[in-house]
Design an enzyme around this catalytic site. Structure first.
Site, short mmCIF file in Angstrom:
data_model
loop_
_atom_site.label_atom_id
_atom_site.label_comp_id
_atom_site.label_asym_id
_atom_site.label_seq_id
_atom_site.Cartn_x
_atom_site.Cartn_y
_atom_site.Cartn_z
CB SER A 82 -36.20 -64.38 -62.83
OG SER A 82 -36.26 -65.78 -62.68
CB THR A 192 -31.22 -64.89 -60.34
OG1 THR A 192 -30.90 -63.36 -60.78
CG2 THR A 192 -29.81 -65.43 -60.60
CB THR A 210 -29.87 -63.63 -63.96
OG1 THR A 210 -31.02 -62.88 -63.51
CG2 THR A 210 -28.73 -62.54 -64.31
NE ARG A 220 -28.10 -54.60 -62.64
CZ ARG A 220 -28.52 -55.35 -62.19
NH1 ARG A 220 -28.77 -56.49 -62.82
NH2 ARG A 220 -28.34 -55.72 -60.91
N GLY A 222 -25.30 -57.69 -63.59
CA GLY A 222 -25.52 -57.57 -62.27
C GLY A 222 -24.39 -58.65 -61.53
CG ASP A 223 -25.57 -60.96 -58.39
OD1 ASP A 223 -26.25 -60.69 -59.06
OD2 ASP A 223 -25.56 -61.80 -57.35
CB THR A 243 -31.16 -65.05 -56.24
OG1 THR A 243 -31.94 -65.29 -54.92
CG2 THR A 243 -30.76 -66.33 -56.92
N GLY A 244 -30.97 -61.75 -56.02
CA GLY A 244 -31.43 -60.56 -55.23
C GLY A 244 -30.63 -59.63 -55.97
N GLY A 246 -28.24 -57.54 -57.14
CA GLY A 246 -26.89 -57.89 -57.64
C GLY A 246 -25.88 -56.96 -57.28
N1 ASP Z 1 -28.92 -60.85 -59.12
C1 ASP Z 1 -29.58 -60.45 -60.35
C2 ASP Z 1 -29.05 -59.32 -60.95
O1 ASP Z 1 -28.77 -58.60 -59.92
C3 ASP Z 1 -31.00 -60.52 -60.23
C4 ASP Z 1 -31.79 -61.18 -59.05
O2 ASP Z 1 -31.43 -62.32 -58.66
O3 ASP Z 1 -33.14 -60.80 -58.78
O4 ASP Z 1 -28.96 -59.14 -61.80
#
Ligand code: ASP
Length: 340
Positions: A82, A192, A210, A220, A222-223, A243-244, A246
Site C-alpha cells: 500500500s 496507506t 501511499t 488519480r 487521493g487525500d 487512511t481509507g 481518499g
Molecule cells: N487514502 C488513500 C487514497 O485514497 C488510500 C487508502 O488509505 O486506503 O489514496
C-alpha cells in the site's frame, strides 16, 4: 489529569447517551490517554511508531524527522503493497506514489503526488518543503525534482505486485482479449500509512504516504498528498491524518477538521469520531447503503499537543499503532458502526 472543560464534559455526556445506539463510546475511552511524548499511526505503522518514539526520546529528534523515519520503514518494505516500493500500481501497471507532511514548529508543509520511480515520497515531500517556495509538486515535475535532489530512481513494481495487477487485469472482462487466470485471488485495493508525533515539548508533526488506490485511473490522486485531507498539523493544537477512501477525506477536509475539533475542545478520539460523522453527512447518496451508512472504509488518527491521542474508523475492526512511555502496541479503534 487535566481539568475537563464544560464543553468536553457536555460532549462526553452526549457521547455516552448515544452509546447504546452507535456502539460508542469505545471501552478504552475511559482510560486516560495523556502520556507525552507519543506517536500514533495506522495499523501498519507498529514498527514505525516504535522507531519514531525512540528517535524523539533517545536522540532528541525533531518530530517530523522521527515520523518520516517511521513511515520510511513501510515505504521501503516490498511486502507492504500500500506504500512505496511494492505498492500496487494504477490500471496501466505503473506505480505512482503520493505523500504530504507538515512540521508544526515552523508551520511548513510539503507534498508530492503521482510520483514515479522514487520509493520514499515522504522524503521528497520533505525536500519540497525544505528547498522550494512551493507546497506540492506532481508527476514528472516531482520526479525530475527528486532526481535533481539526489534521489535514485528505481523500478517500484515488485514481482508480486506485477502478478496481482495482471490477475486484476485479466479478470476484468470476460469478453476482452485477456485470458483469465483461474486462480486469480482478489486483492485489497487500498492502504496507506499515516503517522503523527508529539514531543515532550509539545511540538507536533504529521506525515501520510501511499501508493493510493490500486488499479486507479492514471492521474488519480487521493487525500494523502493533500494538506488538510490526508494529514494536517497545527502546533497550537495537534495533528491528524487519514487512511481509507481518499475521496471522502478530500470532500470533508477530514484531517483539518479533526484538528479543528480538537481546537474546539474535543478529545482526539472524539474529534476523529465527529469527523467521521461529518463525512457521513457529506456522502453522496450513491455511496450510502439502505441504512444510510457509507459503503467504504475511512479512519482518522489524532494526537493533541498535550499528549492525548486517539483514532476512529467507520466500521469496527481495524487497530491503530501507538508508541508512548508504555511501549509500542496496537490498540482498537473507536468506530461509528459495529460489524453486524
Ligand atoms: N487514502 C488513500 C487514497 O485514497 C488510500 C487508502 O488509505 O486506503 O489514496
Amino acid at each position: 489529569m487535566p481539568e475537563i472543560s464544560r464543553r468536553t464534559f457536555l460532549h462526553l455526556s452526549g457521547a455516552v447517551a448515544a452509546a447504546s445506539t452507535a456502539g460508542l463510546p469505545h471501552p478504552l475511552r475511559a482510560r486516560p490517554r495523556r502520556t507525552p511524548p507519543v506517536v500514533v499511526a495506522s495499523g501498519n505503522g507498529l514498527r514505525g511508531v516504535e522507531k519514531a518514539y525512540r528517535m524523539m526520546t533517545e536522540e532528541g529528534a525533531d518530530p517530523l524527522d522521527a515520523a518520516i523515519a517511521g513511515v520510511n520503514i513501510q515505504e521501503l518494505d516490498p511486502a507492504d503493497q500500500s506504500v512505496g516500493l511494492g505498492g500496487l500500481p494504477d490500471e496501466r501497471g505503473v506505480v505512482t506514489l503520493d505523500a504530504s507532511l507538515m512540521h508544526g514548529p515552523t508551520r511548513r508543509a510539503g507534498a508530492v503526488a503521482a510520483l514515479e520511480d522514487i520509493a520514499t515520497p515522504s522524503l521528497v515531500a520533505k525536500a519540497v518543503m525544505d528547498y522550494t517556495d512551493h507546497v506540492i509538486l506532481v508527476g514528472k515535475g516531482a520526479r525530475d525534482f527528486a532526481i535533481r535532489m539526489g534521489f535514485k530512481p528505481q523500478n517500484l513494481l515488485t514481482e508480486q505486485s506485477r502478478r496481482d495487477w495482471l490477475a486484476w487485469k485479466t479478470s476484468l472482462n470476460a469478453r476482452d482479449n485477456w485470458l483469465e487466470w483461474p486462480d486469480a485471488a482478489a486483492k485489497h485495493t487500498d492502504g496507506t500509512i499515516h503517522m503523527s508525533a508529539v514531543t515532550a515539548a509539545g511540538d507536533v508533526s504529521s506525515v501520510t504516504t501511499t501508493s493510493g488506490l490500486a488499479w486507479k485511473i492514471p492521474g488519480r490522486i487521493g487525500d494523502s498528498p493533500i494538506v488538510g485531507a490526508g494529514q494536517y498539523c497545527d502546533n497550537a493544537t495537534g495533528a491528524a491524518g487519514a487512511t481509507g477512501r481518499g475521496e471522502a477525506a478530500i470532500q470533508s477536509c477530514g484531517s483539518f477538521l479533526a484538528v479543528e475539533f480538537m481546537r474546539q475542545g474535543y478529545d482526539p478520539e472524539d474529534a476523529c469520531l465527529e469527523t467521521l460523522r461529518r463525512v457521513v453527512a457529506m456522502t453522496e447518496d450513491r455511496l450510502l447503503d439502505e441504512q444510510g451508512r457509507p459503503q467504504f472504509g475511512l479512519s482518522f488518527y489524532a494526537v493533541h499537543k498535550d499528549g492525548r491521542y486517539g483514532a476512529a474508523t467507520m466500521y469496527e475492526g481495524p487497530q491503530f499503532a501507538v508508541a508512548s512511555a508504555e511501549g509500542a502496541r496496537l490498540e482498537p479503534m473507536a468506530f461509528l458502526y459495529p460489524n453486524d
